[in-house]
Design a protein around this motif. Sequence first.
Motif, PDB file in Angstrom:
ATOM      1  N   GLU A 147      11.347  -4.512  -8.284  1.00  0.00           N
ATOM      2  CA  GLU A 147      11.657  -3.877  -7.004  1.00  0.00           C
ATOM      3  C   GLU A 147      11.509  -4.874  -5.854  1.00  0.00           C
ATOM      4  OE1 GLU A 147      12.825  -1.073  -6.129  1.00  0.00           O
ATOM      5  OE2 GLU A 147      12.685   0.207  -7.894  1.00  0.00           O
ATOM      6  N   PRO A 148      12.416  -5.827  -5.698  1.00  0.00           N
ATOM      7  CA  PRO A 148      12.259  -6.857  -4.658  1.00  0.00           C
ATOM      8  C   PRO A 148      12.323  -6.309  -3.238  1.00  0.00           C
ATOM      9  CG  PRO A 148      14.416  -7.024  -5.711  1.00  0.00           C
ATOM     10  CD  PRO A 148      13.619  -6.056  -6.523  1.00  0.00           C
ATOM     11  N   ALA A 149      13.155  -5.305  -2.979  1.00  0.00           N
ATOM     12  CA  ALA A 149      13.300  -4.804  -1.610  1.00  0.00           C
ATOM     13  C   ALA A 149      12.016  -4.131  -1.129  1.00  0.00           C
ATOM     14  CB  ALA A 149      14.472  -3.827  -1.529  1.00  0.00           C
ATOM     15  N   HIS A 150      11.463  -3.229  -1.947  1.00  0.00           N
ATOM     16  CA  HIS A 150      10.219  -2.555  -1.574  1.00  0.00           C
ATOM     17  C   HIS A 150       9.061  -3.545  -1.516  1.00  0.00           C
ATOM     18  CE1 HIS A 150      11.737   1.656  -3.004  1.00  0.00           C
ATOM     19  NE2 HIS A 150      12.362   1.217  -1.941  1.00  0.00           N
ATOM     20  N   THR A 151       9.076  -4.543  -2.374  1.00  0.00           N
ATOM     21  CA  THR A 151       8.042  -5.571  -2.347  1.00  0.00           C
ATOM     22  C   THR A 151       8.041  -6.294  -1.010  1.00  0.00           C
ATOM     23  OG1 THR A 151       8.229  -5.903  -4.731  1.00  0.00           O
ATOM     24  CG2 THR A 151       7.186  -7.665  -3.473  1.00  0.00           C
ATOM     25  N   LYS A 152       9.204  -6.656  -0.527  1.00  0.00           N
ATOM     26  CA  LYS A 152       9.300  -7.360   0.760  1.00  0.00           C
ATOM     27  C   LYS A 152       8.752  -6.511   1.902  1.00  0.00           C
ATOM     28  CE  LYS A 152      13.249 -10.314  -0.408  1.00  0.00           C
ATOM     29  NZ  LYS A 152      14.690 -10.597  -0.141  1.00  0.00           N
ATOM     30  N   LEU A 153       8.998  -5.205   1.855  1.00  0.00           N
ATOM     31  CA  LEU A 153       8.494  -4.325   2.905  1.00  0.00           C
ATOM     32  C   LEU A 153       6.964  -4.286   2.910  1.00  0.00           C
ATOM     33  CD1 LEU A 153      10.971  -1.310   2.627  1.00  0.00           C
ATOM     34  CD2 LEU A 153      10.853  -2.997   4.472  1.00  0.00           C
ATOM     35  N   LEU A 154       6.362  -4.172   1.734  1.00  0.00           N
ATOM     36  CA  LEU A 154       4.902  -4.126   1.659  1.00  0.00           C
ATOM     37  C   LEU A 154       4.303  -5.469   2.042  1.00  0.00           C
ATOM     38  CD1 LEU A 154       2.325  -2.626   1.103  1.00  0.00           C
ATOM     39  CD2 LEU A 154       2.661  -3.012  -1.352  1.00  0.00           C
ATOM     40  N   VAL A 155       4.904  -6.555   1.611  1.00  0.00           N
ATOM     41  CA  VAL A 155       4.414  -7.883   1.998  1.00  0.00           C
ATOM     42  C   VAL A 155       4.484  -8.055   3.510  1.00  0.00           C
ATOM     43  CG1 VAL A 155       4.936 -10.361   1.906  1.00  0.00           C
ATOM     44  CG2 VAL A 155       4.861  -9.011  -0.208  1.00  0.00           C
ATOM     45  N   ALA A 156       5.548  -7.562   4.134  1.00  0.00           N
ATOM     46  CA  ALA A 156       5.672  -7.664   5.592  1.00  0.00           C
ATOM     47  C   ALA A 156       4.545  -6.901   6.292  1.00  0.00           C
ATOM     48  CB  ALA A 156       7.027  -7.134   6.037  1.00  0.00           C
ATOM     49  N   ARG A 157       4.170  -5.738   5.754  1.00  0.00           N
ATOM     50  CA  ARG A 157       3.047  -4.987   6.338  1.00  0.00           C
ATOM     51  C   ARG A 157       1.741  -5.752   6.184  1.00  0.00           C
ATOM     52  NH1 ARG A 157       2.493   1.108   4.605  1.00  0.00           N
ATOM     53  NH2 ARG A 157       1.084   1.037   6.424  1.00  0.00           N
ATOM     54  N   LEU A 158       1.562  -6.416   5.059  1.00  0.00           N
ATOM     55  CA  LEU A 158       0.351  -7.216   4.851  1.00  0.00           C
ATOM     56  C   LEU A 158       0.331  -8.424   5.777  1.00  0.00           C
ATOM     57  CD1 LEU A 158       0.172  -6.967   0.968  1.00  0.00           C
ATOM     58  CD2 LEU A 158      -1.486  -6.021   2.586  1.00  0.00           C
ATOM     59  N   GLN A 159       1.459  -9.022   6.021  1.00  0.00           N
ATOM     60  CA  GLN A 159       1.527 -10.138   6.968  1.00  0.00           C
ATOM     61  C   GLN A 159       1.182  -9.681   8.379  1.00  0.00           C
ATOM     62  OE1 GLN A 159       5.551 -11.340   6.063  1.00  0.00           O
ATOM     63  NE2 GLN A 159       4.898 -12.918   4.608  1.00  0.00           N
ATOM     64  N   ALA A 160       1.638  -8.489   8.747  1.00  0.00           N
ATOM     65  CA  ALA A 160       1.284  -7.936  10.055  1.00  0.00           C
ATOM     66  C   ALA A 160      -0.220  -7.655  10.133  1.00  0.00           C
ATOM     67  CB  ALA A 160       2.080  -6.661  10.324  1.00  0.00           C
ATOM     68  N   LEU A 161      -0.795  -7.148   9.038  1.00  0.00           N
ATOM     69  CA  LEU A 161      -2.236  -6.908   8.992  1.00  0.00           C
ATOM     70  C   LEU A 161      -3.005  -8.216   9.139  1.00  0.00           C
ATOM     71  CD1 LEU A 161      -4.586  -4.901   8.441  1.00  0.00           C
ATOM     72  CD2 LEU A 161      -4.283  -5.400   5.997  1.00  0.00           C
ATOM     73  N   ASP A 162      -2.545  -9.264   8.485  1.00  0.00           N
ATOM     74  CA  ASP A 162      -3.163 -10.578   8.618  1.00  0.00           C
ATOM     75  C   ASP A 162      -3.149 -11.032  10.078  1.00  0.00           C
ATOM     76  OD1 ASP A 162      -4.091 -13.282   7.877  1.00  0.00           O
ATOM     77  OD2 ASP A 162      -2.003 -13.885   8.203  1.00  0.00           O
ATOM     78  N   ARG A 163      -2.036 -10.823  10.777  1.00  0.00           N
ATOM     79  CA  ARG A 163      -1.964 -11.204  12.197  1.00  0.00           C
ATOM     80  C   ARG A 163      -2.958 -10.401  13.029  1.00  0.00           C
ATOM     81  NH1 ARG A 163       3.596 -11.423  10.809  1.00  0.00           N
ATOM     82  NH2 ARG A 163       3.979  -9.325  11.659  1.00  0.00           N
ATOM     83  N   ASP A 164      -3.103  -9.104  12.717  1.00  0.00           N
ATOM     84  CA  ASP A 164      -4.078  -8.280  13.437  1.00  0.00           C
ATOM     85  C   ASP A 164      -5.494  -8.816  13.250  1.00  0.00           C
ATOM     86  OD1 ASP A 164      -2.057  -6.605  14.297  1.00  0.00           O
ATOM     87  OD2 ASP A 164      -2.427  -5.065  12.764  1.00  0.00           O
ATOM     88  N   TYR A 165      -5.824  -9.194  12.027  1.00  0.00           N
ATOM     89  CA  TYR A 165      -7.160  -9.736  11.763  1.00  0.00           C
ATOM     90  C   TYR A 165      -7.359 -11.074  12.470  1.00  0.00           C
ATOM     91  CZ  TYR A 165      -9.383  -6.502   8.493  1.00  0.00           C
ATOM     92  OH  TYR A 165     -10.036  -5.422   7.946  1.00  0.00           O
ATOM     93  N   ARG A 166      -6.371 -11.915  12.464  1.00  0.00           N
ATOM     94  CA  ARG A 166      -6.502 -13.215  13.137  1.00  0.00           C
ATOM     95  C   ARG A 166      -6.733 -13.033  14.629  1.00  0.00           C
ATOM     96  NH1 ARG A 166      -5.375 -17.436   9.833  1.00  0.00           N
ATOM     97  NH2 ARG A 166      -4.232 -16.941   7.910  1.00  0.00           N
ATOM     98  N   ARG A 167      -5.948 -12.156  15.243  1.00  0.00           N
ATOM     99  CA  ARG A 167      -6.123 -11.900  16.678  1.00  0.00           C
ATOM    100  C   ARG A 167      -7.469 -11.231  16.950  1.00  0.00           C
ATOM    101  NH1 ARG A 167      -0.471 -10.431  16.516  1.00  0.00           N
ATOM    102  NH2 ARG A 167      -1.099  -8.267  16.118  1.00  0.00           N
ATOM    103  N   GLY A 168      -7.833 -10.275  16.118  1.00  0.00           N
ATOM    104  CA  GLY A 168      -9.032  -9.486  16.372  1.00  0.00           C
ATOM    105  C   GLY A 168     -10.328 -10.223  16.141  1.00  0.00           C
TER     106      GLY A 168
END
Length: 294
Positions: free
Chosen positions: A154-175
């Motif tokens: 499932e490459p398409a759904h995988t990319k969506l979940l990875v994108a959410r994790l990348q956004a979470l990583d940015r939140d942690y870095r900023r926070g």
Amino acid sequence: MVTVIVTAAMRIVPVCLLAALLLTGCGAASGAKGKTSVVAAFYPLAFAAEQVGGTRVEVTNLTPPGAEPHDIELTPGDVGRLQQADVVLYLSHSFQPAVEQAVAGAHGKRVDVLAGLGLRKGVGDEAGKSDPHVWLDPVLFARVVRRIGDALGEPAHTKLLVARLQALDRDYRRGLTHCARRDFVTSHAAFAYLARRYGLHQIPITGIDPESEPSPQRLQRLISLVRREHVTTVFFERLVAPRLAETVARDAGARAAVLDPIEGLTASEQARGYSYFTLMGDNLRQLRSALGCR
């Protein structure tokens, strides 16, 4: 194992005598309505499989709600579902010994999500152990998700979940960039990957194994350290008794609060619709408060 009898007319009739001992019923190991059956060892893997597989998968989580996953015991039905599943997602390195033992007899695709991740090693009494808690680092968990996506196709759904994790990583870095303190005390050593990713220092009361017991001398050293470094918070987790964390907090004049290792959801959290991202957001808020971040 389901016994199959082939008649002279070549009709296949399933016989559920032995299967009844292992499964909840005939056909229980196969995904309903042609879905891919996935058995996941515990919550983060089940969550990832559900997000990546969507409606094409039927996911079973071997760890019940509110259970601590390290020492779960599998029922005969659990073993049957695992061994007959199309895909099994698990962690090696003795995170769940009962699951690892049962995986050896699995007929489907077996995916060790820790393979090739370069795990941190235990020290002292835990030398020889490896730290499995990679899902608490969004960057490492994204690698796990990609591996699950490859297994499920499932490459398409995988990319969506990875994108959410990348956004979470940015939140942690900023926070966690501008904080008065970098040290935090936890009930057990589950947060080393998260700490390394964001430049923090974890001080655990117990080791990688949450059931280990620190010596009285170590407890006293921790209490002295918490006082000396003006640590405001000692973290405990919901699925393990908070006694040690509460003792250190009380004797050091600090507060006790939850920092969730996200090894499972409680029944209450499930009812409220909590998820991995909900709990990671809660963890970030707790860390920011404890560390005096702005």
